[in-house]
Scaffold this active site. Structure first.
Site, mmCIF file in Angstrom:
data_model
loop_
_atom_site.group_PDB
_atom_site.id
_atom_site.type_symbol
_atom_site.label_atom_id
_atom_site.label_comp_id
_atom_site.label_asym_id
_atom_site.label_seq_id
_atom_site.Cartn_x
_atom_site.Cartn_y
_atom_site.Cartn_z
ATOM 1 N N GLN A 248 -18.937 17.505 7.018
ATOM 2 C CA GLN A 248 -18.596 15.639 6.839
ATOM 3 C C GLN A 248 -19.665 15.087 8.354
ATOM 4 O O GLN A 248 -18.689 14.858 9.145
ATOM 5 C CB GLN A 248 -17.742 15.234 6.588
ATOM 6 C CG GLN A 248 -17.386 13.526 6.275
ATOM 7 C CD GLN A 248 -15.641 13.393 6.566
ATOM 8 O OE1 GLN A 248 -15.055 14.106 6.795
ATOM 9 N NE2 GLN A 248 -15.198 12.536 6.274
ATOM 10 N N SER B 150 -17.514 10.284 12.483
ATOM 11 C CA SER B 150 -17.462 10.439 13.652
ATOM 12 C C SER B 150 -18.054 10.634 13.970
ATOM 13 O O SER B 150 -19.520 10.818 14.719
ATOM 14 C CB SER B 150 -16.391 10.402 13.897
ATOM 15 O OG SER B 150 -15.134 10.660 12.544
ATOM 16 N N SER C 56 -16.630 18.713 11.866
ATOM 17 C CA SER C 56 -15.167 20.357 12.271
ATOM 18 C C SER C 56 -16.790 21.012 11.036
ATOM 19 O O SER C 56 -17.087 20.414 10.146
ATOM 20 C CB SER C 56 -14.144 19.478 11.021
ATOM 21 O OG SER C 56 -13.109 18.845 11.385
ATOM 22 N N GLU D 76 -10.326 11.569 0.657
ATOM 23 C CA GLU D 76 -9.218 12.098 1.920
ATOM 24 C C GLU D 76 -7.807 12.196 1.433
ATOM 25 O O GLU D 76 -6.821 12.639 2.171
ATOM 26 C CB GLU D 76 -8.870 11.743 2.804
ATOM 27 C CG GLU D 76 -9.707 12.487 4.076
ATOM 28 C CD GLU D 76 -9.936 11.990 5.816
ATOM 29 O OE1 GLU D 76 -10.191 12.166 6.451
ATOM 30 O OE2 GLU D 76 -9.776 10.654 5.586
ATOM 31 N N SER E 248 -5.393 8.161 11.998
ATOM 32 C CA SER E 248 -4.681 8.337 12.824
ATOM 33 C C SER E 248 -3.056 7.911 12.535
ATOM 34 O O SER E 248 -3.286 6.912 11.913
ATOM 35 C CB SER E 248 -5.363 7.487 14.415
ATOM 36 O OG SER E 248 -5.326 5.801 14.649
ATOM 37 N N GLU F 293 -2.345 5.619 13.737
ATOM 38 C CA GLU F 293 -2.182 4.196 14.047
ATOM 39 C C GLU F 293 -2.663 3.169 13.026
ATOM 40 O O GLU F 293 -2.149 2.138 11.994
ATOM 41 C CB GLU F 293 -2.468 3.381 14.936
ATOM 42 C CG GLU F 293 -1.322 3.519 16.549
ATOM 43 C CD GLU F 293 -1.671 5.136 16.682
ATOM 44 O OE1 GLU F 293 -2.184 5.615 16.599
ATOM 45 O OE2 GLU F 293 -0.204 5.681 17.380
#
Ligand SMILES: Cc1cc2nc3c(=O)[nH]c(=O)nc-3n(C[C@H](O)[C@H](O)[C@H](O)COP(=O)(O)OP(=O)(O)OC[C@H]3O[C@@H](n4cnc5c(N)ncnc54)[C@H](O)[C@@H]3O)c2cc1C
Lengths: 409, 370
Positions: free
Chosen positions: A130, A133, A165, A248, A374, A376
């Site tokens: 994927q 990012s 990854s 996800e 994350s 947050e």
């Protein structure tokens, strides 16, 4: 209220158990399987296990039959994972491809493409990654800058992805790129899949703080991708990305070690102030708190399963699992080392307690609080999508992307 | 997997929620808090008429026979509405004590009175400071006469009967039923951090009591506490949920710096954490409900777990509700403190968090050894 399977679920569970018993090693608690980088041998093991699993009909359980799936509801997938969790099966190579990339393909690729790509992925013959990012776009994914420009029937990609990854082990990838910087950030994105062996792709491993190298930087220099490999319309890349990210969410809680039971074992074996650490009131309080949190997650999962089993789809409330688990792992690892005192520093295999599991977890657990949303961001999701609080104020909202302020990176 | 309440019980829950929103409104809670009433007697009668007081009491003893899951569902709503009634004392503790430790005759005589609300029960264990401990029980019954002081006893000044933990002539722990209106019993209402629930000190000076003639001993007391802990966890989850909802609504409506305070991450993330704690507590309470109604071997550990989570969730939710409200949250007239007070009341009766955490680990050790 009961924990019983429906007759159909029970039948499936029995099949899954029989398959696993015949083909895999039961997982002892003694030596946990720790997740590190995958070497050549581990990749082979992952692939052959995946093929076996797919041939027996336990991969792609919710997928259409025409691609080798079972067309069963999500509850059966969860049941299989529950059973598989009792076995030491090789993991870590296909989760992203099968969990996110192929489901996105199934939503957007054409029939011919699906005939070409889905089965090999399901059987573990081809690995997917994927490519989302970037240095400038992580939590704020839509701030990504990798460009794609149209050239006849192709697109030419230039830029850089990061934290990918398994890119070094992958055959294909899904990628979201910017095709129009003159419109607000969400509107100028387009989505593709591509061959990771395409000329112009350079993959450099990133050395993680844990010592392993599981993710990579991926550089694109004039990489050609046929327009036929576009998923969704030009400018609709954000919408397609959301499909990927939705998947996800059903990530079913893997059991991380050390867990609270490991901490109990450790506390029994250690001496604090002349007595077994487990007799210490402060230690007992911490254990009780983590146990209650662990059980709370287990039974939250059972509630989710109940909803799935009634045909409901999982929603944003599922963010709770990773949010609680990731910090718990980090805190348990750290506390276990506190109990060991100075010896907690030592990682030598012959001296460290429990194969240095606590030390390794100390060093790898920070990633859980960052990857896949994350802490947050997950709190934002719960606040906004579950509790209905307002979205964060966005200063970049209606500005053309090329006029949005950025940091030095 | 069917880890959820049945549709009938969900209907009961919805009905209870609507009913309590009307009949246990903040003004009803305040009339007890502010001392105009000792408990909401009208509400209590209505609850009796609807069969709630005997929800888990078998029909043969005058109950509604809804089972423990039914009682759990009601408990959550009672907690949400902060109902100022002796429900926990009478239904989770006194009735349960008689069900568990009473003879057939005692059950037949006493339970119908609790189920129809004509008699209010309470449970007298504590004798001053400290968490539940057999060594701390000094009250003693000799020749059918009880001597000792019990405090605090929740609902002690409004109850008619108390189930009292005391020692028998041989010094063994047993349960006794005491008529609180009889002679040689004196009671004094106590002022507490949560005046919306009654608490008393009860002094027995040779009062006539009746021993529950079934099983006795400290393990019986623990069993009672455990069962009540599951039910109380539902009250706590209800209270936490209500606190969260109140904070969320205020965060949407209050503006600062030109925007709703609910758009600030410090508030959003705080409330997300409250949500997480409440959901974990709810899930653990569900498991407790299952263990209680299945009378499963896992009940002890499930109850301790449910209690630890529930105490944490309600405490967090009620204190952060005040915080979210700012200055107005600290006023008498805003309802935030009603939840804050109740969260501590529920956290301290039946044994407080450190005691339950210790017990949880004891049970874990026993399970791992066995
Ligand atoms: C082990 C691992 C594997 C990964 N694998 C992949 C992969 O295969 N493919 C892929 O595309 N990506 C992958 N990622 C990347 C991952 O998705 C990002 O790291 C993540 O989204 C965070 O982005 P960032 O690293 O840019 O941090 P940033 O977004 O810069 O965040 C930095 C800090 O700011 C906080 N922050 C950011 N925005 C907000 C906000 N709105 N409100 C409050 N706080 C905020 C974050 O929470 C964080 O604490 C992986 C990451 C890790 C650690």
């Amino acid at each position: 209220m009961d924990f019983n399977d429906t007759p159909e679920e029970a039948k499936f569970r029995a099949e899954a158990r029989a398959f696993l018993a015949a083909n895999a090693e039961p997982k002892g608690r003694a030596r946990p399987v720790l997740r590190g980088g995958l070497d050549v041998e581990a990749v082979k093991r992952c692939k052959s296990w995946q093929a076996k699993k797919a041939d027996a009909g336990f991969a792609g359980i919710t997928w259409p039959k025409r691609f080798g799936g079972r067309e069963a509801s999500a509850i059966f997938h969860v049941i299989y994972l529950q059973e598989e969790d009792n076995y030491a099966v090789p993991r870590g190579l296909f989760e992203i491809g099968l969990g996110m990339c192929i489901p996105t393909m199934m939503a957007y690729a054409d029939g011919e493409q699906l005939d070409r790509y889905v089965r090999p992925a399901l059987r573990g013959e081809e690995v997917w990654c994927q490519l989302f990012s970037e240095p400038a776009g992580g939590s704020d994914l839509a701030a990504l800058r990798t460009r794609a420009e149209r050239d006849g029937d192709d697109w030419i990609i230039n830029g850089q992805k990061i934290w990918t990854s398994g890119a070094h082990l992958s055959d294909f990838g899904i990628i979201v790129v910017r095709t129009d910087p003159n419109v607000p950030k969400h509107e100028g994105l387009t989505f593709f899949f591509l061959d990771m062996k395409s000329p112009g792709i350079e993959i450099r491993p990133i050395h993680q703080m844990s010592g392993a190298s599981h993710f990579n930087e991926v550089f694109f220099t004039d990489v050609r991708v046929p327009d036929a490999q576009r998923l969704g319309a030009v400018g609709q890349g954000w919408k397609v990305s959301l499909t990927t990210l939705m998947n996800e969410r059903l990530a079913v809680g893997e059991v991380h070690r050390p867990d609270v039971e490991d901490l109990v074992e450790l506390a029994r074996s250690l001496v604090v102030d002349g007595a077994s650490a487990i007799r210490n009131a402060a230690v007992r309080e911490r254990i009780a708190e983590w146990y209650a949190r662990t059980q709370g997650l287990t039974f939250t999962r059972f509630r989710t399963m109940t909803a799935l089993s009634r045909g409901q789809t999982p929603g944003p409330e599922n963010s709770i699992h990773k949010l609680v688990n990731a910090s718990k792992l980090q805190d348990i690892a750290s506390y276990g080392l506190d109990l060991m005192g100075a010896a907690g520093l030592v990682m030598d295999d012959d001296l460290a307690l429990y194969y240095a599991m606590f030390q390794q977890a100390l060093l790898s657990s920070p990633s859980g609080r960052i990857a896949g949303g994350s802490d947050e961001i997950l709190r934002n999701i719960i606040a906004e999508r579950v509790l209905g609080l307002p979205a964060d104020i966005r200063v970049d909202k209606n500005k053309p992307f090329n006029q949005v302020p950025t940091g030095p990176r | 997997m069917n880890f959820d309440f049945s549709d009938e019980l969900k209907q009961l829950r919805d009905l209870a929620r609507r009913f309590l929103a009307e009949h246990s409104s903040p003004s009803v809670v305040r009339s007890v808090l502010e001392g105009r009433d000792t408990y909401a007697a009208d509400l209590w009668r209505a609850m009796a008429e609807m069969g709630w007081l005997g929800a888990a009491i078998p029909e043969q003893y005058g109950g509604a026979g809804l089972g423990y899951e039914g009682l759990c569902v009601l408990a959550e709503e009672i907690g949400r509405a902060l109902a100022p009634v002796p429900f926990a004392s009478s239904a989770y503790l006194a009735s349960e004590a008689i069900l568990l430790a009473g003879s057939e005759t005692q059950k037949g005589r006493l339970l119908p009175m609790f189920a129809d609300g004509s008699t209010i029960g309470c449970f007298a264990l504590a004798e001053g400071s400290g968490n539940p401990h057999s060594g701390a029980v000094h009250a003693r019954c000799v020749g059918g006469r009880l001597t000792g002081s019990k405090w605090p006893v929740t609902d002690g000044s409004i109850a008619d009967l108390a189930v009292v933990v005391a020692r028998d002539e041989a010094g063994e722990i047993a349960l006794y039923v005491a008529d609180l209106t009889a002679s040689n019993v004196s009671r004094r209402s106590l002022s507490t951090v949560d005046p919306s629930r009654d608490h008393a000190r009860i002094d027995f000076a040779g009062a006539d009591v009746e021993r529950l003639s079934g099983e006795a001993g400290w393990p019986m007391v623990l069993r009672l506490l455990e069962r009540a802990a599951v039910l109380m966890a539902f009250e706590q989850v209800g209270g936490a949920d209500a606190s969260l909802e109140m904070a969320r609504n205020y965060a949407l409506e209050r503006y600062a710096f030109g925007r709703p305070i609910g758009s600030f991450q410090a508030i959003k993330h705080k409330l997300a954490d409250v949500y997480v704690a409440t959901e974990l507590a709810r899930s653990n309470a569900f498991y407790g409900a299952w263990a209680l109604s299945a009378d499963a071997a896992e009940l002890s550990l499930a109850a301790a777990t449910a209690r630890v989570s529930a105490i944490e969730a309600f405490h967090l939710a009620s204190k952060e509700n005040i915080q979210t409200h700012g200055g107005i949250g600290f006023t008498w007239d805003t309802d935030c403190h009603l939840y804050y007070r109740r969260s501590k009341q529920l956290a301290l009766t039946l044994g407080s968090a450190p005691w339950w955490k210790d017990r949880l680990v004891q049970l874990l050790e026993m399970r791992n050894a066995g």
